[in-house]
Write a protein that holds these residues in place. Structure first.
Motif, PDB file in Angstrom:
ATOM      1  N   SER A 113       0.830  -1.210   0.000  1.00  0.00           N
ATOM      2  CA  SER A 113       0.000   0.000   0.000  1.00  0.00           C
ATOM      3  C   SER A 113       0.864   1.260   0.000  1.00  0.00           C
ATOM      4  CB  SER A 113      -0.952  -0.006   1.193  1.00  0.00           C
ATOM      5  OG  SER A 113      -0.217   0.050   2.400  1.00  0.00           O
ATOM      6  N   GLY A 140       2.461   1.407  -3.528  1.00  0.00           N
ATOM      7  CA  GLY A 140       1.398   1.673  -4.499  1.00  0.00           C
ATOM      8  C   GLY A 140       0.905   3.105  -4.426  1.00  0.00           C
ATOM      9  N   TYR A 141       0.815   3.652  -3.221  1.00  0.00           N
ATOM     10  CA  TYR A 141       0.394   5.044  -3.067  1.00  0.00           C
ATOM     11  C   TYR A 141       1.432   5.987  -3.667  1.00  0.00           C
ATOM     12  CZ  TYR A 141      -1.385   9.315  -0.979  1.00  0.00           C
ATOM     13  OH  TYR A 141      -1.870  10.572  -0.795  1.00  0.00           O
ATOM     14  N   PHE A 166       1.190   4.991  -7.774  1.00  0.00           N
ATOM     15  CA  PHE A 166      -0.091   5.110  -8.479  1.00  0.00           C
ATOM     16  C   PHE A 166      -1.020   6.153  -7.886  1.00  0.00           C
ATOM     17  CE2 PHE A 166       1.125   0.598  -9.140  1.00  0.00           C
ATOM     18  CZ  PHE A 166       1.388   0.697 -10.494  1.00  0.00           C
ATOM     19  N   ILE A 168      -5.613   5.632  -5.814  1.00  0.00           N
ATOM     20  CA  ILE A 168      -6.394   4.581  -6.462  1.00  0.00           C
ATOM     21  C   ILE A 168      -5.933   3.186  -6.039  1.00  0.00           C
ATOM     22  CG2 ILE A 168      -4.993   4.398  -8.544  1.00  0.00           C
ATOM     23  CD1 ILE A 168      -8.767   4.430  -8.538  1.00  0.00           C
ATOM     24  N   VAL A 169      -4.685   3.099  -5.546  1.00  0.00           N
ATOM     25  CA  VAL A 169      -4.140   1.799  -5.153  1.00  0.00           C
ATOM     26  C   VAL A 169      -4.911   1.204  -3.980  1.00  0.00           C
ATOM     27  CG1 VAL A 169      -2.382   2.520  -3.489  1.00  0.00           C
ATOM     28  CG2 VAL A 169      -1.968   0.550  -4.914  1.00  0.00           C
ATOM     29  N   GLU A 185      -8.101   1.236  -3.547  1.00  0.00           N
ATOM     30  CA  GLU A 185      -9.255   0.540  -4.112  1.00  0.00           C
ATOM     31  C   GLU A 185      -8.833  -0.817  -4.665  1.00  0.00           C
ATOM     32  OE1 GLU A 185     -12.545   1.242  -7.638  1.00  0.00           O
ATOM     33  OE2 GLU A 185     -11.412   2.956  -6.847  1.00  0.00           O
ATOM     34  N   TYR A 186      -7.706  -0.864  -5.356  1.00  0.00           N
ATOM     35  CA  TYR A 186      -7.212  -2.131  -5.882  1.00  0.00           C
ATOM     36  C   TYR A 186      -6.859  -3.098  -4.753  1.00  0.00           C
ATOM     37  CZ  TYR A 186      -6.786   0.288 -10.366  1.00  0.00           C
ATOM     38  OH  TYR A 186      -7.038   0.982 -11.506  1.00  0.00           O
ATOM     39  N   LEU A 187      -6.232  -2.590  -3.699  1.00  0.00           N
ATOM     40  CA  LEU A 187      -5.899  -3.454  -2.552  1.00  0.00           C
ATOM     41  C   LEU A 187      -7.151  -3.984  -1.867  1.00  0.00           C
ATOM     42  CD1 LEU A 187      -2.833  -1.720  -0.891  1.00  0.00           C
ATOM     43  CD2 LEU A 187      -2.911  -3.924  -2.014  1.00  0.00           C
ATOM     44  N   TYR A 241      -9.956  -4.707  -3.381  1.00  0.00           N
ATOM     45  CA  TYR A 241     -10.424  -5.810  -4.210  1.00  0.00           C
ATOM     46  C   TYR A 241      -9.581  -7.068  -3.993  1.00  0.00           C
ATOM     47  CZ  TYR A 241     -13.256  -2.434  -6.818  1.00  0.00           C
ATOM     48  OH  TYR A 241     -14.163  -1.486  -7.173  1.00  0.00           O
ATOM     49  N   VAL A 242      -8.269  -6.905  -3.928  1.00  0.00           N
ATOM     50  CA  VAL A 242      -7.383  -8.051  -3.724  1.00  0.00           C
ATOM     51  C   VAL A 242      -7.653  -8.710  -2.374  1.00  0.00           C
ATOM     52  CG1 VAL A 242      -4.973  -8.732  -3.395  1.00  0.00           C
ATOM     53  CG2 VAL A 242      -5.586  -7.226  -5.278  1.00  0.00           C
TER      54      VAL A 242
END
Length: 135
Positions: free
Chosen positions: A97, A100-101, A104, A107-108, A110-112, A114-115
């Motif tokens: 995280s 990714g922050y 990206f 938005i990362v 939100e992807y985390l 989902y994962v």
């Protein structure tokens, strides 16, 4: 300041007295217990120290470190149940995280999410699935 030397110089003697205490009551109790113990051993009511050692009635801790076989393996160990594995997953999640922050943006997260939802779903699917009996 002392200069190094190969000869030993004499040091002053220190007065060191170790007092000895005499307790007549304790002395009498020790004599009485040893006398009663020897009488009971003679009558055969209790076993002597040598007989107890032969029968294995010695100290339970003696030699137990030498007989240690190492860390016991868990029966049917679940990899995900160990606390080290859970800590590793949490660490990797936090590390991912943060990086990714940085790369990206927000938005990362939100992807985390989902994962994490997919991983939790897979975990509960396999955990709640009935186990097959092979008999």
């Amino acid at each position: 300041m002392k200069f190094p030397s190969i000869f030993r110089t004499a040091a002053p003697m220190r007065f060191d007295i170790k007092p000895r205490y005499y307790d007549p009551v304790k002395e009498e109790i020790d004599q009485r217990t040893s006398r009663i113990k020897s009488e009971l051993e003679a009558e055969g009511l209790i076993k002597s120290d040598a007989e107890r050692r032969e029968l294995g009635y010695g100290s339970g801790i003696r030699g137990s470190f030498a007989q240690h076989k190492g860390i016991k393996e868990r029966d049917g160990a679940n990899v995900f149940a160990s606390t080290a594995m859970i800590r590793t997953f949490i660490f990797l999640l936090l590390l991912g995280s943060i990086f990714g922050y940085v790369y990206f943006g927000p938005i990362v997260f939100e992807y985390l999410a989902y994962v994490v939802a997919i991983v939790v779903g897979i975990y509960y699917f396999f955990r709640l699935k009935p186990k097959k009996k092979h008999e």
